[in-house]
Design a protein around this motif. Sequence first.
Motif, PDB file in Angstrom:
ATOM      1  N   LYS A 153     -18.835  50.757   6.883  1.00 17.30           N
ATOM      2  CA  LYS A 153     -19.827  51.451   6.055  1.00 17.30           C
ATOM      3  C   LYS A 153     -19.088  52.469   5.200  1.00 17.30           C
ATOM      4  CE  LYS A 153     -24.230  51.137   8.468  1.00 17.30           C
ATOM      5  NZ  LYS A 153     -25.428  51.906   8.862  1.00 17.30           N
ATOM      6  N   ILE A 154     -18.938  52.137   3.929  1.00 18.85           N
ATOM      7  CA  ILE A 154     -18.193  53.012   3.041  1.00 18.85           C
ATOM      8  C   ILE A 154     -18.567  52.691   1.599  1.00 18.85           C
ATOM      9  CG2 ILE A 154     -16.172  51.516   2.739  1.00 18.85           C
ATOM     10  CD1 ILE A 154     -14.444  54.087   3.101  1.00 18.85           C
ATOM     11  N   SER A 155     -18.531  53.681   0.755  1.00 18.17           N
ATOM     12  CA  SER A 155     -18.931  53.510  -0.632  1.00 18.17           C
ATOM     13  C   SER A 155     -18.098  52.457  -1.343  1.00 18.17           C
ATOM     14  CB  SER A 155     -18.806  54.847  -1.375  1.00 18.17           C
ATOM     15  OG  SER A 155     -18.941  54.673  -2.772  1.00 18.17           O
ATOM     16  N   GLY A 156     -18.754  51.693  -2.202  1.00 16.73           N
ATOM     17  CA  GLY A 156     -18.054  50.701  -2.993  1.00 16.73           C
ATOM     18  C   GLY A 156     -17.111  51.327  -4.001  1.00 16.73           C
ATOM     19  N   GLY A 157     -17.268  52.636  -4.253  1.00 12.68           N
ATOM     20  CA  GLY A 157     -16.402  53.325  -5.198  1.00 12.68           C
ATOM     21  C   GLY A 157     -15.085  53.788  -4.601  1.00 12.68           C
ATOM     22  N   LYS A 158     -14.935  53.648  -3.292  1.00 12.44           N
ATOM     23  CA  LYS A 158     -13.698  54.066  -2.634  1.00 12.44           C
ATOM     24  C   LYS A 158     -12.559  53.097  -2.942  1.00 12.44           C
ATOM     25  CE  LYS A 158     -15.040  57.665  -0.108  1.00 12.44           C
ATOM     26  NZ  LYS A 158     -14.415  59.006  -0.194  1.00 12.44           N
ATOM     27  N   ARG A 159     -11.365  53.641  -3.056  1.00 12.41           N
ATOM     28  CA  ARG A 159     -10.187  52.793  -3.224  1.00 12.41           C
ATOM     29  C   ARG A 159      -9.920  52.030  -1.928  1.00 12.41           C
ATOM     30  NH1 ARG A 159      -5.462  56.611  -4.506  1.00 12.41           N
ATOM     31  NH2 ARG A 159      -6.370  57.565  -2.649  1.00 12.41           N
ATOM     32  N   ASN A 160      -9.266  50.897  -2.052  1.00 10.72           N
ATOM     33  CA  ASN A 160      -8.988  50.096  -0.860  1.00 10.72           C
ATOM     34  C   ASN A 160      -8.120  50.840   0.158  1.00 10.72           C
ATOM     35  OD1 ASN A 160     -10.475  48.166  -2.089  1.00 10.72           O
ATOM     36  ND2 ASN A 160      -8.919  46.570  -2.043  1.00 10.72           N
ATOM     37  N   VAL A 161      -7.218  51.701  -0.326  1.00  8.68           N
ATOM     38  CA  VAL A 161      -6.356  52.456   0.597  1.00  8.68           C
ATOM     39  C   VAL A 161      -7.160  53.459   1.408  1.00  8.68           C
ATOM     40  CG1 VAL A 161      -4.281  52.185  -0.807  1.00  8.68           C
ATOM     41  CG2 VAL A 161      -5.796  54.136  -1.222  1.00  8.68           C
ATOM     42  N   ASP A 162      -8.375  53.764   0.935  1.00  7.14           N
ATOM     43  CA  ASP A 162      -9.239  54.703   1.650  1.00  7.14           C
ATOM     44  C   ASP A 162     -10.282  53.980   2.496  1.00  7.14           C
ATOM     45  OD1 ASP A 162      -7.971  56.940   0.510  1.00  7.14           O
ATOM     46  OD2 ASP A 162      -9.203  56.783  -1.296  1.00  7.14           O
ATOM     47  N   ARG A 163     -10.096  52.678   2.675  1.00  9.32           N
ATOM     48  CA  ARG A 163     -10.997  51.890   3.508  1.00  9.32           C
ATOM     49  C   ARG A 163     -10.245  51.465   4.774  1.00  9.32           C
ATOM     50  NH1 ARG A 163     -14.096  47.806  -0.710  1.00  9.32           N
ATOM     51  NH2 ARG A 163     -14.763  49.390  -2.193  1.00  9.32           N
ATOM     52  N   PRO A 164     -10.311  52.252   5.817  1.00  8.69           N
ATOM     53  CA  PRO A 164      -9.506  51.974   7.016  1.00  8.69           C
ATOM     54  C   PRO A 164      -9.820  50.648   7.681  1.00  8.69           C
ATOM     55  CG  PRO A 164     -11.147  53.671   7.461  1.00  8.69           C
ATOM     56  CD  PRO A 164     -11.134  53.469   5.981  1.00  8.69           C
ATOM     57  N   VAL A 165     -11.092  50.248   7.697  1.00  9.35           N
ATOM     58  CA  VAL A 165     -11.451  48.996   8.374  1.00  9.35           C
ATOM     59  C   VAL A 165     -10.949  47.795   7.587  1.00  9.35           C
ATOM     60  CG1 VAL A 165     -13.338  47.573   9.243  1.00  9.35           C
ATOM     61  CG2 VAL A 165     -13.462  50.059   9.455  1.00  9.35           C
ATOM     62  N   LEU A 166     -11.045  47.853   6.251  1.00 13.47           N
ATOM     63  CA  LEU A 166     -10.519  46.758   5.429  1.00 13.47           C
ATOM     64  C   LEU A 166      -9.016  46.619   5.624  1.00 13.47           C
ATOM     65  CD1 LEU A 166     -10.730  44.560   3.294  1.00 13.47           C
ATOM     66  CD2 LEU A 166     -10.562  46.341   1.536  1.00 13.47           C
ATOM     67  N   THR A 167      -8.318  47.742   5.631  1.00 10.54           N
ATOM     68  CA  THR A 167      -6.862  47.719   5.854  1.00 10.54           C
ATOM     69  C   THR A 167      -6.538  47.122   7.213  1.00 10.54           C
ATOM     70  OG1 THR A 167      -6.565  49.679   4.466  1.00 10.54           O
ATOM     71  CG2 THR A 167      -4.786  49.132   5.990  1.00 10.54           C
ATOM     72  N   GLU A 168      -7.289  47.540   8.231  1.00  7.30           N
ATOM     73  CA  GLU A 168      -7.093  47.004   9.580  1.00  7.30           C
ATOM     74  C   GLU A 168      -7.365  45.503   9.605  1.00  7.30           C
ATOM     75  OE1 GLU A 168      -8.934  47.522  14.114  1.00  7.30           O
ATOM     76  OE2 GLU A 168      -9.738  48.685  12.435  1.00  7.30           O
ATOM     77  N   CYS A 169      -8.403  45.085   8.901  1.00  5.17           N
ATOM     78  CA  CYS A 169      -8.776  43.675   8.854  1.00  5.17           C
ATOM     79  C   CYS A 169      -7.664  42.822   8.240  1.00  5.17           C
ATOM     80  CB  CYS A 169     -10.067  43.515   8.058  1.00  5.17           C
ATOM     81  SG  CYS A 169     -10.557  41.802   7.752  1.00  5.17           S
ATOM     82  N   LEU A 170      -7.147  43.259   7.095  1.00  2.00           N
ATOM     83  CA  LEU A 170      -6.100  42.484   6.418  1.00  2.00           C
ATOM     84  C   LEU A 170      -4.836  42.397   7.268  1.00  2.00           C
ATOM     85  CD1 LEU A 170      -6.559  43.849   2.780  1.00  2.00           C
ATOM     86  CD2 LEU A 170      -7.288  41.628   3.679  1.00  2.00           C
ATOM     87  N   ASN A 171      -4.465  43.511   7.876  1.00  7.09           N
ATOM     88  CA  ASN A 171      -3.275  43.506   8.731  1.00  7.09           C
ATOM     89  C   ASN A 171      -3.483  42.619   9.962  1.00  7.09           C
ATOM     90  OD1 ASN A 171      -1.797  45.237   7.079  1.00  7.09           O
ATOM     91  ND2 ASN A 171      -2.577  47.071   8.075  1.00  7.09           N
ATOM     92  N   TYR A 172      -4.705  42.633  10.488  1.00 15.70           N
ATOM     93  CA  TYR A 172      -5.024  41.791  11.646  1.00 15.70           C
ATOM     94  C   TYR A 172      -4.875  40.316  11.278  1.00 15.70           C
ATOM     95  CZ  TYR A 172      -7.632  39.778  15.555  1.00 15.70           C
ATOM     96  OH  TYR A 172      -8.000  39.036  16.650  1.00 15.70           O
ATOM     97  N   CYS A 173      -5.407  39.956  10.098  1.00 15.94           N
ATOM     98  CA  CYS A 173      -5.305  38.565   9.643  1.00 15.94           C
ATOM     99  C   CYS A 173      -3.845  38.132   9.531  1.00 15.94           C
ATOM    100  CB  CYS A 173      -5.998  38.411   8.295  1.00 15.94           C
ATOM    101  SG  CYS A 173      -7.807  38.517   8.363  1.00 15.94           S
ATOM    102  N   LYS A 174      -3.023  39.019   8.999  1.00 12.13           N
ATOM    103  CA  LYS A 174      -1.599  38.705   8.831  1.00 12.13           C
ATOM    104  C   LYS A 174      -0.893  38.589  10.183  1.00 12.13           C
ATOM    105  CE  LYS A 174       2.686  40.624   6.930  1.00 12.13           C
ATOM    106  NZ  LYS A 174       3.285  41.770   6.182  1.00 12.13           N
ATOM    107  N   ASP A 175      -1.119  39.550  11.063  1.00 10.02           N
ATOM    108  CA  ASP A 175      -0.406  39.603  12.339  1.00 10.02           C
ATOM    109  C   ASP A 175      -0.838  38.507  13.317  1.00 10.02           C
ATOM    110  OD1 ASP A 175       0.895  41.814  11.337  1.00 10.02           O
ATOM    111  OD2 ASP A 175      -0.387  43.266  12.367  1.00 10.02           O
ATOM    112  N   ASN A 176      -2.071  38.005  13.135  1.00  5.70           N
ATOM    113  CA  ASN A 176      -2.596  37.020  14.085  1.00  5.70           C
ATOM    114  C   ASN A 176      -2.733  35.621  13.489  1.00  5.70           C
ATOM    115  OD1 ASN A 176      -3.584  38.643  16.681  1.00  5.70           O
ATOM    116  ND2 ASN A 176      -4.009  39.900  14.879  1.00  5.70           N
ATOM    117  N   ASN A 177      -2.066  35.407  12.362  1.00  7.18           N
ATOM    118  CA  ASN A 177      -2.042  34.081  11.732  1.00  7.18           C
ATOM    119  C   ASN A 177      -3.444  33.491  11.536  1.00  7.18           C
ATOM    120  OD1 ASN A 177       0.870  33.943  11.667  1.00  7.18           O
ATOM    121  ND2 ASN A 177       0.805  33.513  13.866  1.00  7.18           N
ATOM    122  N   ILE A 178      -4.329  34.338  11.013  1.00  6.24           N
ATOM    123  CA  ILE A 178      -5.692  33.895  10.752  1.00  6.24           C
ATOM    124  C   ILE A 178      -5.706  32.920   9.571  1.00  6.24           C
ATOM    125  CG2 ILE A 178      -8.004  34.661  10.044  1.00  6.24           C
ATOM    126  CD1 ILE A 178      -7.212  35.376  12.937  1.00  6.24           C
TER     127      ILE A 178
END
Length: 210
Positions: A44-69
């Motif tokens: 839950k975060i404003s659409g106006g936030k930069r991606n670097v300020d979206r902790p869950v999105l960052t966690e999600c992308l790193n998870y996908c990379k680390d777990n061969n999603i």
Amino acid sequence: MKKAVIYARVSSITDRQNTDRQVVDLTRYAEYSEHNIIEIFEEKISGGKRNVDRPVLTECLNYCKDNNIDVLLVSELSRLGRNAFEVLSTVKFLIDNCINLYIQKEQFSLLNDEGKPSIFAPVMIATLSTCAELERENIKFRLNSGRDLYIKNGGKLGRKAGSIKTLDMKKEEYKEAISLLKKGISVRNVAKLTGKGTATIQRIKKEFNL
């Protein structure tokens, strides 16, 4: 079965909006497509936030990379960034790590069966992200215009008197969440157990120094 991750986001940090519909629809798609959902990330975060300020999105992308999603599932492209440049940066990250992207609204997949971007993928992504950015700017303009007209006609902004919750009121309303946080349960799991948004639980954790 291909391994899939769901990323769902809503702009409101209050409890007026939730990601339930996005998760349900994407889960149905995964079942139909015989994808195995490994993890669900909700933010839950404003659409106006930069991606670097979206902790869950960052966690999600790193998870996908680390777990061969194999594939990241989103309801629409605007969930991944506030403007075309940030969306394209995220898409590049996915391509570089051989992670497919499925956008449910347009029923669009980033990679083909060979794991390569289709010829039209870059054009499609750029067009969709630019349209989403323009729509956000239009919404912002309409909101600002309406607010200015409201003030010009004598309206007052801000909360009504008595509408702010006291600490005791919050303690009573969120007593279940507070109890779970005191036991060391993560914010995300507390949110799921109580039916509250993760942003709300994060705020309660901070306010009560838990």
